[in-house]
Design an enzyme around this catalytic site. Structure first.
Site, PDB file in Angstrom:
ATOM      1  N   CYS A 219       0.447  -1.376   0.192  1.00 31.91           N
ATOM      2  CA  CYS A 219      -0.079  -0.225   0.292  1.00 31.91           C
ATOM      3  C   CYS A 219       0.765   1.153   0.240  1.00 31.91           C
ATOM      4  O   CYS A 219       1.713   2.214   1.219  1.00 31.91           O
ATOM      5  CB  CYS A 219      -0.602   0.046   0.893  1.00 31.91           C
ATOM      6  SG  CYS A 219      -1.887   1.459   1.303  1.00 31.91           S
TER       7      CYS A 219
ATOM      8  N   CYS B 155      -0.663   4.140   1.673  1.00 31.27           N
ATOM      9  CA  CYS B 155      -1.069   4.128   3.778  1.00 31.27           C
ATOM     10  C   CYS B 155       1.010   4.521   4.457  1.00 31.27           C
ATOM     11  O   CYS B 155       1.704   4.766   5.058  1.00 31.27           O
ATOM     12  CB  CYS B 155      -0.484   2.289   3.781  1.00 31.27           C
ATOM     13  SG  CYS B 155      -2.237   1.616   3.372  1.00 31.27           S
ATOM     14  N   ASP B 156       1.892   4.063   2.777  1.00 32.08           N
ATOM     15  CA  ASP B 156       3.001   3.940   3.503  1.00 32.08           C
ATOM     16  C   ASP B 156       4.164   4.579   2.340  1.00 32.08           C
ATOM     17  O   ASP B 156       5.827   5.000   3.483  1.00 32.08           O
ATOM     18  CB  ASP B 156       4.355   2.316   3.107  1.00 32.08           C
ATOM     19  CG  ASP B 156       2.829   1.456   4.515  1.00 32.08           C
ATOM     20  OD1 ASP B 156       2.781   1.855   5.710  1.00 32.08           O
ATOM     21  OD2 ASP B 156       2.820   0.544   4.147  1.00 32.08           O
TER      22      ASP B 156
END
Length: 246
Positions: free
Chosen positions: A71, A74-75
Site C-alpha cells: 500500500c 499507507c506507507d
C-alpha cells in the site's frame, strides 16, 4: 472496541466458518463460529475486507514491515527521498508508482510482460513521470536485506540475465483478493469476488444483509473510506430493523 462497548456492544472472538443467510424479508440469518457455535440475527454487516496478493517469496514475507508493503498511500511517506520499486503492470501499480514518484527520488516499475496492462491514460502518466523507470520482461526474484530492505534481485524473463537494484522499499501491486469465499453462491459478487451493493447503499441482494469496507470496495481501499461505509451499513441496518418493527 472500547467505544463500541460503551454502547453495550456484545464483543465476541472467533472464526466464522459458515453462514446460512435467509432470502426472505424478516428472515433469520445464521452465522456458525468455530465450526459449532451458532449465532442468529435479523441483520448482518459483512466487513471481511480484502487481502493484498503477494508473490510468495520467502524474503518478501520476511521483510514485510521492514520495507515490503502492498500500500503506497499507507506507507509511501516513510520512503520520502529514497529509491523504491513497484511490482506490477496494471492500473493499481501505475497509480502507486506515480504516487510514490512525488515522494521518492526514483521509482522503478517491474513489469513481467512486454507491455503494461494499465489503461492508456495511466501508461501516459507513467511515461511522463521523469523519475519513474519501467523495466519490461522483468520479475522480482528476491528481496535483499536481513531486517530491512536493502535492494532487490531481478531477472529478465527473456534473456535470463539477473541484476540487483539498490532500494529501501518494495511495493507489491499485483491486486487484492476479497475475503468472500464464505458467501460464494449466496451473495451477488463480481467476477473477482467483490460483493455487489445496491446504488449508494450497503445493501446486498439479500434483505437484512449489508456489506462495508474493502469487501465491496475495490476502488478506494482506505481505512477512512472503509470506516465511512461501516457507518453507512450501521445506519442501513438500523433503518431495516425499524421498517421491520412497523
Amino acid at each position: 472496541k472500547k467505544q463500541a462497548e460503551r454502547f453495550d456492544t456484545d464483543v465476541r472472538f472467533g472464526l466464522v466458518t459458515k453462514v446460512e443467510l435467509s432470502d426472505k424479508v424478516g428472515g433469520i440469518h445464521k452465522v456458525i463460529v468455530d465450526g459449532s457455535k451458532e449465532i442468529e440475527a435479523e441483520t448482518i454487516i459483512i466487513s471481511t475486507g480484502a487481502t493484498a496478493k503477494y508473490l510468495g517469496l520467502e524474503s518478501e514475507e520476511r521483510l514485510k514491515g521492514g520495507g515490503v508493503s502492498a500500500c503506497a498511500t499507507c506507507d509511501g511517506f516513510f520512503y520520502k527521498g529514497q529509491d523504491v520499486v513497484v511490482v506490477g503492470g496494471g492500473d493499481t501499480a501505475a497509480e502507486e508508482a506515480t504516487f510514490l514518484a512525488k515522494l521518492c527520488t526514483k521509482v522503478t516499475m517491474l513489469v513481467r510482460r512486454d507491455v503494461m496492462r494499465a489503461s492508456k491514460a495511466m501508461q501516459h502518466r507513467v511515461n511522463n513521470t521523469e523519475n519513474l523507470e519501467v523495466l519490461y520482461h522483468t520479475e522480482l526474484e528476491e528481496v535483499l536485506g536481513d531486517t530491512v530492505v536493502e535492494g532487490v534481485r531481478v531477472v529478465n524473463n527473456q534473456t535470463g540475465e539477473k541484476s540487483e537494484i539498490p532500494v529501501t522499499g518494495v511495493f507489491i501491486a499485483i491486486g487484492h483478493k476479497p475475503n468472500t469465499d464464505l458467501f460464494k453462491g449466496i451473495l451477488d459478487m463480481d467476477e473477482t469476488g467483490y460483493l455487489i451493493t445496491k446504488g449508494k447503499s450497503t445493501k446486498t441482494n439479500l434483505p437484512g444483509v449489508f456489506a462495508s469496507g474493502d469487501v465491496q470496495d475495490k476502488e478506494y481501499r482506505q481505512a477512512i473510506t472503509a470506516a465511512g461505509t461501516g457507518c453507512m451499513a450501521a445506519l442501513d441496518a438500523e433503518r431495516f430493523l425499524d421498517s421491520e418493527a412497523q
